[in-house]
Scaffold this motif. Structure first.
Motif, mmCIF file in Angstrom:
data_model
loop_
_atom_site.group_PDB
_atom_site.id
_atom_site.type_symbol
_atom_site.label_atom_id
_atom_site.label_comp_id
_atom_site.label_asym_id
_atom_site.label_seq_id
_atom_site.Cartn_x
_atom_site.Cartn_y
_atom_site.Cartn_z
ATOM 1 N N ALA A 290 0.837 -1.192 0.000
ATOM 2 C CA ALA A 290 0.000 0.000 0.000
ATOM 3 C C ALA A 290 0.878 1.250 0.000
ATOM 4 O O ALA A 290 1.873 1.334 0.721
ATOM 5 C CB ALA A 290 -0.908 0.004 1.225
ATOM 6 N N PRO A 291 0.569 2.229 -0.813
ATOM 7 C CA PRO A 291 1.381 3.460 -0.835
ATOM 8 C C PRO A 291 1.234 4.238 0.472
ATOM 9 O O PRO A 291 0.175 4.247 1.103
ATOM 10 C CB PRO A 291 0.799 4.228 -2.024
ATOM 11 C CG PRO A 291 -0.590 3.727 -2.164
ATOM 12 C CD PRO A 291 -0.561 2.286 -1.769
ATOM 13 N N ALA A 292 2.300 4.862 0.877
ATOM 14 C CA ALA A 292 2.305 5.647 2.120
ATOM 15 C C ALA A 292 2.035 7.102 1.788
ATOM 16 O O ALA A 292 2.818 7.744 1.093
ATOM 17 C CB ALA A 292 3.657 5.508 2.819
ATOM 18 N N TYR A 293 0.872 7.586 2.247
ATOM 19 C CA TYR A 293 0.513 8.984 2.033
ATOM 20 C C TYR A 293 0.643 9.731 3.358
ATOM 21 O O TYR A 293 0.209 9.237 4.395
ATOM 22 C CB TYR A 293 -0.938 9.091 1.506
ATOM 23 C CG TYR A 293 -1.140 8.415 0.179
ATOM 24 C CD1 TYR A 293 -0.738 9.026 -1.014
ATOM 25 C CD2 TYR A 293 -1.740 7.157 0.115
ATOM 26 C CE1 TYR A 293 -0.933 8.398 -2.222
ATOM 27 C CE2 TYR A 293 -1.930 6.520 -1.097
ATOM 28 C CZ TYR A 293 -1.528 7.141 -2.262
ATOM 29 O OH TYR A 293 -1.714 6.520 -3.455
ATOM 30 N N LYS A 294 1.205 10.903 3.294
ATOM 31 C CA LYS A 294 1.348 11.739 4.489
ATOM 32 C C LYS A 294 0.143 12.680 4.566
ATOM 33 O O LYS A 294 -0.236 13.300 3.588
ATOM 34 C CB LYS A 294 2.643 12.557 4.419
ATOM 35 C CG LYS A 294 2.947 13.350 5.688
ATOM 36 C CD LYS A 294 4.286 14.072 5.561
ATOM 37 C CE LYS A 294 4.594 14.843 6.833
ATOM 38 N NZ LYS A 294 5.880 15.581 6.715
#
Length: 200
Positions: free
Chosen positions: A139-143
């Motif tokens: 899963a992509p890590a979004y801030k």
């Protein structure tokens, strides 16, 4: 204009004076009827075919005045038909006779047996399960976005003040009128007299 009219008149005159050439060939049809005297003849044939159950023969002869002959045929019921005929100046005559007795065998349906076909001997193909590894997805890590909520100062205003209206209620004087007086009606009540009926 005169030249055209003159040419038309000459053309009409030439057309009226046309005469067919005398050297044209002339054909005259002539027909001559040819008659031939009757010729004597004779013939005969025989047909036998076991596969189609055909058995037939025919013979005939003529001398120019009288024609005679005979034929024989095998009938489906087992009999044989024989015909002797003669044709002359008096007309056509035939002598028909049959040989044998008619037979009608009882119909028996053929016993048909369905052909037996052995079951096909074959082995169903085996398909091995595909060997593959499912891809791994990370899963992509979004801030989370960083923002500051805006602050709105309370509005500085003063509610308006409305002075009470200064007015005086109107005064209405009582109406000055006199009630009408109605005199009593002067009339007398009617006097009813009973009718007198004659006596019979």
């Amino acid at each position: 204009m005169k030249f055209i009219v003159l040419a038309a008149v000459l053309a009409v005159a030439a057309a009226n004076s046309y005469k067919a050439a005398e050297y044209a060939p002339k054909y005259e049809a002539k027909y001559e009827e040819v008659t031939y005297a009757p010729q004597p003849y004779s013939f005969g044939y025989d047909v036998q075919d076991k596969e189609s159950y055909t058995d037939f023969d025919h013979s005939e002869k003529a001398d120019g005045k009288v024609t005679s002959g005979s034929y024989r045929v095998a009938l489906p019921d087992g009999r044989t038909q024989i015909v002797n005929y003669k044709a002359d100046e008096n007309g056509y005559t035939a002598d028909v006779k049959f040989e044998g007795e008619a037979q009608y065998p009882e119909y028996k349906p053929t016993e048909y047996k369905a052909a037996a076909y052995p079951a096909p001997a074959y082995k169903a193909p085996a398909y091995p399960a595909p060997a593959y590894k499912a891809p791994e997805y990370k899963a992509p890590a979004y801030k989370a976005p960083e923002y500051k909520a805006p602050s709105y100062p309370a509005p500085a205003y003063k509610a308006p003040s409305y002075p009470a209206p200064a007015y005086k209620a109107p005064s209405y004087p009582a109406p000055a009128y006199k009630a009408p007086s109605y005199p009593s009606p002067s009339y007398s009540a009617p006097v009813y007299k009973a009718p007198a009926y004659p006596k019979y």
